[in-house]
Design a protein around this motif. Structure first.
Motif, PDB file in Angstrom:
ATOM      1  N   GLY A 531      22.709 -37.590  10.453  1.00 59.72           N
ATOM      2  CA  GLY A 531      24.014 -37.675  11.097  1.00 59.72           C
ATOM      3  C   GLY A 531      25.161 -37.729  10.099  1.00 59.72           C
ATOM      4  O   GLY A 531      26.320 -37.624  10.484  1.00 59.72           O
ATOM      5  N   ARG A 532      24.863 -37.924   8.826  1.00 61.79           N
ATOM      6  CA  ARG A 532      25.925 -38.054   7.830  1.00 61.79           C
ATOM      7  C   ARG A 532      25.832 -36.999   6.725  1.00 61.79           C
ATOM      8  O   ARG A 532      26.831 -36.651   6.119  1.00 61.79           O
ATOM      9  N   ILE A 533      24.618 -36.551   6.438  1.00 62.05           N
ATOM     10  CA  ILE A 533      24.409 -35.638   5.306  1.00 62.05           C
ATOM     11  C   ILE A 533      24.441 -34.198   5.831  1.00 62.05           C
ATOM     12  O   ILE A 533      23.843 -33.922   6.873  1.00 62.05           O
ATOM     13  N   PRO A 534      25.108 -33.274   5.120  1.00 68.86           N
ATOM     14  CA  PRO A 534      25.156 -31.884   5.613  1.00 68.86           C
ATOM     15  C   PRO A 534      23.762 -31.297   5.845  1.00 68.86           C
ATOM     16  O   PRO A 534      23.471 -30.758   6.902  1.00 68.86           O
ATOM     17  N   PHE A 535      22.915 -31.357   4.866  1.00 67.65           N
ATOM     18  CA  PHE A 535      21.531 -30.923   5.008  1.00 67.65           C
ATOM     19  C   PHE A 535      20.795 -31.444   3.795  1.00 67.65           C
ATOM     20  O   PHE A 535      21.414 -31.875   2.827  1.00 67.65           O
ATOM     21  N   GLY A 536      19.482 -31.393   3.837  1.00 65.82           N
ATOM     22  CA  GLY A 536      18.762 -31.874   2.662  1.00 65.82           C
ATOM     23  C   GLY A 536      17.295 -31.599   2.779  1.00 65.82           C
ATOM     24  O   GLY A 536      16.745 -31.529   3.868  1.00 65.82           O
ATOM     25  N   MET A 537      16.661 -31.408   1.626  1.00 69.70           N
ATOM     26  CA  MET A 537      15.217 -31.209   1.614  1.00 69.70           C
ATOM     27  C   MET A 537      14.498 -32.495   1.208  1.00 69.70           C
ATOM     28  O   MET A 537      13.283 -32.561   1.248  1.00 69.70           O
ATOM     29  N   GLY A 538      15.249 -33.500   0.778  1.00 63.16           N
ATOM     30  CA  GLY A 538      14.638 -34.800   0.500  1.00 63.16           C
ATOM     31  C   GLY A 538      14.106 -34.938  -0.906  1.00 63.16           C
ATOM     32  O   GLY A 538      14.458 -34.179  -1.805  1.00 63.16           O
ATOM     33  N   THR A 539      13.256 -35.939  -1.065  1.00 66.44           N
ATOM     34  CA  THR A 539      12.768 -36.295  -2.391  1.00 66.44           C
ATOM     35  C   THR A 539      11.261 -36.203  -2.443  1.00 66.44           C
ATOM     36  O   THR A 539      10.567 -36.899  -1.705  1.00 66.44           O
ATOM     37  N   TYR A 540      10.783 -35.314  -3.272  1.00 66.81           N
ATOM     38  CA  TYR A 540       9.348 -35.200  -3.584  1.00 66.81           C
ATOM     39  C   TYR A 540       9.257 -34.268  -4.775  1.00 66.81           C
ATOM     40  O   TYR A 540      10.225 -33.582  -5.125  1.00 66.81           O
ATOM     41  N   GLY A 541       8.093 -34.272  -5.416  1.00 66.15           N
ATOM     42  CA  GLY A 541       7.914 -33.362  -6.543  1.00 66.15           C
ATOM     43  C   GLY A 541       8.958 -33.575  -7.630  1.00 66.15           C
ATOM     44  O   GLY A 541       9.353 -32.633  -8.305  1.00 66.15           O
ATOM     45  N   SER A 542       9.392 -34.810  -7.816  1.00 67.65           N
ATOM     46  CA  SER A 542      10.335 -35.164  -8.896  1.00 67.65           C
ATOM     47  C   SER A 542      11.521 -34.203  -8.919  1.00 67.65           C
ATOM     48  O   SER A 542      11.886 -33.666  -9.953  1.00 67.65           O
ATOM     49  N   ARG A 543      12.120 -33.978  -7.738  1.00 67.61           N
ATOM     50  CA  ARG A 543      13.178 -32.974  -7.642  1.00 67.61           C
ATOM     51  C   ARG A 543      14.583 -33.561  -7.560  1.00 67.61           C
ATOM     52  O   ARG A 543      15.560 -32.814  -7.631  1.00 67.61           O
ATOM     53  N   SER A 544      14.716 -34.883  -7.416  1.00 63.30           N
ATOM     54  CA  SER A 544      16.038 -35.425  -7.128  1.00 63.30           C
ATOM     55  C   SER A 544      17.021 -35.226  -8.269  1.00 63.30           C
ATOM     56  O   SER A 544      18.163 -34.862  -8.032  1.00 63.30           O
ATOM     57  N   ALA A 545      16.588 -35.476  -9.508  1.00 56.90           N
ATOM     58  CA  ALA A 545      17.521 -35.259 -10.619  1.00 56.90           C
ATOM     59  C   ALA A 545      17.744 -33.766 -10.867  1.00 56.90           C
ATOM     60  O   ALA A 545      18.883 -33.303 -10.867  1.00 56.90           O
ATOM     61  N   PRO A 546      16.677 -32.971 -11.073  1.00 52.25           N
ATOM     62  CA  PRO A 546      16.940 -31.571 -11.412  1.00 52.25           C
ATOM     63  C   PRO A 546      17.590 -30.759 -10.288  1.00 52.25           C
ATOM     64  O   PRO A 546      18.372 -29.862 -10.574  1.00 52.25           O
ATOM     65  N   VAL A 547      17.266 -31.049  -9.025  1.00 49.76           N
ATOM     66  CA  VAL A 547      17.809 -30.233  -7.938  1.00 49.76           C
ATOM     67  C   VAL A 547      18.904 -30.997  -7.185  1.00 49.76           C
ATOM     68  O   VAL A 547      20.028 -30.518  -7.058  1.00 49.76           O
ATOM     69  N   GLY A 548      18.578 -32.201  -6.693  1.00 47.25           N
ATOM     70  CA  GLY A 548      19.540 -32.964  -5.894  1.00 47.25           C
ATOM     71  C   GLY A 548      20.794 -33.326  -6.668  1.00 47.25           C
ATOM     72  O   GLY A 548      21.918 -33.136  -6.197  1.00 47.25           O
ATOM     73  N   LEU A 549      20.601 -33.826  -7.871  1.00 49.82           N
ATOM     74  CA  LEU A 549      21.750 -34.247  -8.671  1.00 49.82           C
ATOM     75  C   LEU A 549      22.546 -33.027  -9.153  1.00 49.82           C
ATOM     76  O   LEU A 549      23.765 -33.095  -9.300  1.00 49.82           O
ATOM     77  N   SER A 550      21.853 -31.921  -9.364  1.00 45.91           N
ATOM     78  CA  SER A 550      22.559 -30.701  -9.762  1.00 45.91           C
ATOM     79  C   SER A 550      23.515 -30.259  -8.660  1.00 45.91           C
ATOM     80  O   SER A 550      24.621 -29.783  -8.940  1.00 45.91           O
ATOM     81  N   ALA A 551      23.094 -30.401  -7.398  1.00 37.78           N
ATOM     82  CA  ALA A 551      23.987 -30.066  -6.289  1.00 37.78           C
ATOM     83  C   ALA A 551      25.200 -30.987  -6.299  1.00 37.78           C
ATOM     84  O   ALA A 551      26.326 -30.554  -6.054  1.00 37.78           O
ATOM     85  N   VAL A 552      24.960 -32.262  -6.606  1.00 39.16           N
ATOM     86  CA  VAL A 552      26.069 -33.215  -6.687  1.00 39.16           C
ATOM     87  C   VAL A 552      27.044 -32.780  -7.785  1.00 39.16           C
ATOM     88  O   VAL A 552      28.263 -32.772  -7.590  1.00 39.16           O
ATOM     89  N   VAL A 553      26.503 -32.383  -8.943  1.00 42.42           N
ATOM     90  CA  VAL A 553      27.357 -31.950 -10.054  1.00 42.42           C
ATOM     91  C   VAL A 553      28.206 -30.757  -9.623  1.00 42.42           C
ATOM     92  O   VAL A 553      29.410 -30.709  -9.882  1.00 42.42           O
ATOM     93  N   ARG A 554      27.576 -29.810  -8.935  1.00 36.73           N
ATOM     94  CA  ARG A 554      28.322 -28.617  -8.479  1.00 36.73           C
ATOM     95  C   ARG A 554      29.430 -29.015  -7.496  1.00 36.73           C
ATOM     96  O   ARG A 554      30.535 -28.465  -7.545  1.00 36.73           O
ATOM     97  N   ALA A 555      29.141 -29.961  -6.608  1.00 40.09           N
ATOM     98  CA  ALA A 555      30.167 -30.385  -5.640  1.00 40.09           C
ATOM     99  C   ALA A 555      31.300 -31.109  -6.349  1.00 40.09           C
ATOM    100  O   ALA A 555      32.477 -30.915  -6.019  1.00 40.09           O
ATOM    101  N   VAL A 556      30.960 -31.938  -7.347  1.00 39.53           N
ATOM    102  CA  VAL A 556      32.000 -32.632  -8.116  1.00 39.53           C
ATOM    103  C   VAL A 556      32.873 -31.604  -8.834  1.00 39.53           C
ATOM    104  O   VAL A 556      34.105 -31.725  -8.870  1.00 39.53           O
ATOM    105  N   GLU A 557      32.236 -30.566  -9.363  1.00 44.87           N
ATOM    106  CA  GLU A 557      33.007 -29.522 -10.048  1.00 44.87           C
ATOM    107  C   GLU A 557      34.015 -28.864  -9.093  1.00 44.87           C
ATOM    108  O   GLU A 557      35.156 -28.590  -9.459  1.00 44.87           O
ATOM    109  N   LYS A 558      33.573 -28.632  -7.855  1.00 40.43           N
ATOM    110  CA  LYS A 558      34.483 -28.032  -6.862  1.00 40.43           C
ATOM    111  C   LYS A 558      35.642 -28.973  -6.560  1.00 40.43           C
ATOM    112  O   LYS A 558      36.796 -28.544  -6.428  1.00 40.43           O
ATOM    113  N   VAL A 559      35.328 -30.267  -6.407  1.00 39.02           N
ATOM    114  CA  VAL A 559      36.367 -31.262  -6.139  1.00 39.02           C
ATOM    115  C   VAL A 559      37.367 -31.293  -7.290  1.00 39.02           C
ATOM    116  O   VAL A 559      38.595 -31.299  -7.094  1.00 39.02           O
ATOM    117  N   LEU A 560      36.838 -31.285  -8.518  1.00 36.29           N
ATOM    118  CA  LEU A 560      37.712 -31.346  -9.689  1.00 36.29           C
ATOM    119  C   LEU A 560      38.581 -30.107  -9.785  1.00 36.29           C
ATOM    120  O   LEU A 560      39.738 -30.176 -10.219  1.00 36.29           O
TER     121      LEU A 560
END
Lengths: 785, 159
Positions: A531-560
């Motif tokens: 109900g709050r997150i646009p979409f997501g594939m979640g956390t497994y396969g040690s993906r949160s830093a390489p994939v999830g956090l990378s999306a965060v970095v890209r969104a921060v770049e857009k904001v900046l």
């Protein structure tokens, strides 16, 4: 000072350590009632009749739902999310109707005012079973004339799968100087999260909307599966919330029948319905892990260089296919069989087998530990047969650091690596060559020290979507992030990855705070709610830093980027003339002429003076789909002493040198590595899920299933190297599974090394004192080398 | 889980065979049986109060008698439902004349399901064998009570 790279203490620990976490079973909704499940006591039986009258008359009972009811409601079977060319998919009903295929399978749902009433009434449901012969293990299920579980899968074969070049491997073996062979078992592991699974479902008849609070690693995946595939309702009508989740390691990725059952029950009784697993239910019903039988052969030339590897594996799938089960013993396993080594030819053949046992799926490294275990055991056995030190044999076969990107013969392209460096560091940290001397001295005195090496690699941050799609994944494996800046300049980050103990709130905040130049306290991480997150594939396969956090970095770049344009407008300069430093846009070369981030944020919302055509507000969504997996690696070393009189193993030291690229938070990395290592040690020495010949699970509590305790674990000594990954903006690689992928073979190699004087070549895990004692009973040690 | 044993009981085969099917007798002999209600041919619904290893309490169950071969053999079955799982046992009972008495040989298997399966081998084997032995002790005691020392059933019959 930047936050990234610092051992910042976890933001979330205050609420966890003071008992203020909110887990699913902590939640209470008005009018809430409780579900209990009637589960099959048989591994294989036909259901002749179910009598619910007595249960319905019991105090507090509101409903008793059987497979008939679920069929009538149009509830569809549990979905399978990874297809293989030969895969057979027998339907797995939410509630069994005609036949049960494993102990613990649901045959009825009882809903009552209290949990005790529901559980008591469940005992009153009379099920008339006609027992059928079970096929309780791999060999029995494949034997001619074995009882068949599903008409869709003749001979109980779920699939056959192969990877690599069989002919090239044959040629390699034909010219080999030496071939090393090993038959081994990967025992079945059973998940034991601190928080057992729990679900709470509510239904609003006015809007037709459902809400499911559940123990999930990936709420959007749960929503998609339950709404679109199981219940057949529009996804927007189902909100899935995974509040605080107390551990999972894979076991909470998948939609489970209990979740669908409480959703249906909530609609039926018109009240919110909760279920929280008893620990025994977790043993019976959480998707298990591993359970392989493997024949492996490695061919070497006269100098000890690997020429080829051939692996044949029987993989127990359990009674049905759990969501990602087909991927685990195939693409997450066969593709990892090159490890850290240059192996010119590899061939792997896997047969997936149905048995009357609990379904198996991704757990604790999932496929990758099984692959690494094979390679590392073969390396040790080969060293013994060549009469060389296992460290020297490994060093001879590493992929050299100038060979990256390196294409293996099993479909992967390693992005980066420097195996020799991590290896050397581990040997130095443990004092390898001194230990070898000490070992020889102690052997002369009748004491048996063992040193075990494990050079692991893992492929994590599963990606890119195009590639996994070609491999059969029925989902894209990108990640989303929404970064929303409030008018006060405080930042909310909505991530599609989900923390179930990893510390995302801390690590993600560190990265965002650094990028925006704000303080850690000004960044709030939001996750776990469709109900709050646009979409997501979640956390497994040690993906949160390489994939999830990378999306965060890209969104921060857009904001900046937008903030920069606003600042430039306010300062009446071109955006390119601005430099962003410590939370301020400064005009280059004009000290003091600047706009702070907070002020820019406020202006974005006031919208009194924005550049022509710019929309108000300051937020951005990004979807990140990396160009490749990331490949963390490292070397772990275990040092043990084995006591032949009792068969006991004492773990003396454990050294872990890991390379996960730049570390965002060394404290979190350490915690992740240690959690994984403890699990690997436990697989090596303690844990095993055991079925009897009737398909009854014998390990259904902590009396029978041995879990690691503090006394089993030495202080873990850490080291690291840093080889950044080129495939994501931070250069980071996953670290969540490294420990559990590396540790089991380090410990087993150490124990087998200790037992060398006794001529014991290989023992299967878990290496319990009894197993070792039996192996040594009639053996006399011979003088070493 | 396999159970088995032998016991000589001071009664003749025919009497023994008959009382094996007598609900009153069975109620006395089946350990912990509180109620035994006939529920069709060779089938009794039972309420049992048992202490089986760590498992204690009042349980619903069924006693079944089948494959009758008078007066030589029959099969006794027991099913018990508990919160920790289900237990099923089936034993072939054979009766051999030994003078005035009868040698009873029994051999069977108990299947434990659910959590009971895990407890099975380690904790319940001994307890279950104990229950089987208790069954025959109870049987002998009840025979004595009804027919007196020596178990002369002919008197009892007439009386």
């Amino acid at each position: 000072m930047p936050y990234v790279g610092q051992a910042v203490k976890r933001k979330e620990d205050y609420r966890f350590l003071t008992g203020r976490g909110a887990y699913t079973d902590d939640l209470t909704l008005p009018g809430m009632v409780h579900a209990a499940f009637v589960r099959s006591p048989y591994a294989h039986a036909r259901i002749r009749a179910i009598r619910t009258e007595a249960a319905l008359k019991a105090p507090g009972v509101l409903a008793v739902l059987t497979g008939e009811d679920f069929a009538r409601e149009g509830v569809k079977p549990m979905p399978v999310g990874w297809l293989l060319p030969t895969l057979k998919i027998p339907p797995r009903p939410v509630v069994a109707k005609d036949e049960v295929h494993h102990v613990g399978e649901i045959v009825a749902v009882v809903v009552a005012e209290t949990r005790a009433q529901a559980e008591d009434a469940a005992l009153l449901v009379e099920v008339d079973y006609e027992p059928l012969s079970p096929a309780a293990d791999l060999r029995k299920a494949l034997a001619p004339g074995a009882p068949e579980l599903h008409p869709e899968a003749p001979g109980n074969v779920a699939f056959t799968w192969e990877i690599g070049d069989e002919k090239a491997v044959e040629e390699a073996f034909a010219k080999a100087h030496k071939v090393v062979r090993l038959s081994l078992r990967q025992q079945r592991l059973i998940p034991n999260a601190i928080e057992p699974r729990a679900s709470l479902a509510a239904y609003n008849p006015g809007t037709g909307e459902y809400t499911l609070y559940t123990t999930s690693q990936n709420p959007h995946v749960h929503r998609l599966m339950h709404a679109a595939f199981i219940l057949g309702i529009p996804e927007p009508k189902l909100r899935v919330v995974a509040p605080d989740v107390g551990g999972a390691f894979g076991s909470k990725i998948f939609p489970y029948p209990e979740e669908a059952a409480v959703l249906v029950a909530a609609r039926q009784v018109g009240r919110p319905v909760k279920w929280a697993a008893r620990r025994t239910e977790s043993f019976l019903m959480d998707a298990h892990g591993r359970d392989h039988e493997t024949e492996a052969e490695m061919a070497f030339d006269a100098e000890g260089r690997v020429l080829g590897l051939r692996v044949r594996t029987l993989a127990n799938m359990g009674a049905y296919l759990s969501l990602f089960a087909p991927a685990i013993p195939t693409y997450l396993y066969g593709t990892l069989l090159s490890g850290q080594y240059r192996i010119p030819a590899i061939y792997c053949h896997v047969t997936g087998v149905f048995t009357n046992t609990t379904p198996v799926d991704a757990y604790r490294g999932a496929g990758r530990p099984e692959a690494s275990y094979i390679l590392e055991r073969l390396m040790d056995l080969a060293a013994e047969e060549f009469g060389v030190d296992p460290a020297d044999l490994r060093r001879k076969n590493f992929i050299p650091k100038d060979a990256f990107p390196y294409a293996t013969p099993v479909a992967l392209v390693y992005d980066s690596g420097n195996y020799e460096e991590a290896f050397q560091k581990a040997l130095e940290l443990v004092g390898y060559w001194n230990l070898r001397k000490e070992q020889a001295e102690l052997r002369a005195k009748g004491r048996y020290l063992g040193i075990g090496l494990s050079c692991y690699i893992e492929a994590c941050g599963l990606a890119p979507s195009k590639v996994v799609g070609q491999l059969g994944a029925q989902a894209g494996l990108w990640e989303s992030a929404l970064v929303r800046v409030a008018p006060t300049g405080k930042v909310e980050v909505y991530t599609g990855s989900h923390s179930h103990g990893q510390g995302h709130e801390t690590a993600f905040s560190q990265v965002v705070a650094d990028l925006l130049g704000v303080s850690l306290e000004d960044v709030e991480i939001v996750h776990g709610d469709t109900g709050r997150i646009p979409f997501g594939m979640g956390t497994y396969g040690s993906r949160s830093a390489p994939v999830g956090l990378s999306a965060v970095v890209r969104a921060v770049e857009k904001v900046l980027d937008k903030a920069r344009r606003i600042a430039a407008h306010l300062l009446e300069v071109a955006p390119e003339d601005l430099e962003y430093r410590e939370g301020r846009f400064e005009v280059k070369g004009v000290p003091g002429k600047a706009k702070g981030f907070q002020e820019v944020a406020l202006q974005a919302y006031l919208a009194h003076n924005l550049p022509e055509g710019m929309e108000p507000g300051l937020e951005a969504t990004a979807f990140f789909d990396p160009s490749n997996f990331v490949f963390p690696f490292g070397t772990h070393v275990a040092v043990v002493e084995v006591f032949p009189e009792t068969g006991e193993v004492k773990l003396l030291r454990y050294v872990a040198v890991d390379d996960c690229g730049p570390q965002i938070n060394p404290l979190l990395v350490k915690g992740q590595v240690e959690g994984g290592v403890v699990q690997g040690i436990a697989q090596a020495l303690l844990e095993e899920g055991v079925y009897d010949e009737n398909g009854q699970l014998l390990t259904t509590s902590y009396m029978e299933y041995a879990m690691p305790r503090a006394a089993h674990i030495p202080r873990i000594e850490h080291g690291h190297t840093v080889t950044p990954s080129p495939v994501n903006p931070l250069g980071v690689k996953g670290i969540g599974e490294a420990g559990t992928i590396a540790a089991a073979q380090a410990v087993v190699n150490a124990v087998m090394d200790a037992l060398r004087p006794f001529g014991v070549r290989h023992l299967d895990m878990p290496l319990t004192p009894e197993k070792i004692w039996r192996a040594l009973r009639d053996r006399v040690p011979v003088a070493a080398d | 889980m396999r159970l088995g044993g032998e016991k000589t009981i001071p009664a003749d085969r025919e009497t023994l065979f008959r009382i094996f099917q007598d609900p009153d007798f069975l109620a006395k002999a089946v350990p912990g049986a509180k109620e035994l209600v006939p529920e069709g041919e060779g089938c009794y619904r039972a309420v049992l109060e048992l202490a089986l290893g760590p498992l204690r309490g009042r349980f619903q169950g069924r006693v079944l008698i089948k494959d009758r071969r008078p007066p030589e053999a029959l099969t006794l079955g027991l099913e018990v439902q508990s919160p920790l799982g289900r237990a099923e046992g089936e034993g072939r009972v054979e009766l051999f004349p030994e003078g005035e008495a009868t040698r009873v040989r029994y051999e069977g298997e108990a299947r434990l399901m659910g959590s009971l399966a895990g407890l099975g081998a380690r904790l319940l084997q001994g307890a279950a064998q104990g229950l089987a032995e208790q069954f025959f002790q109870n049987l002998e005691q009840e025979l004595r009570r009804r027919y007196g020392e020596g178990g002369d059933s002919s008197q009892g019959e007439r009386g």
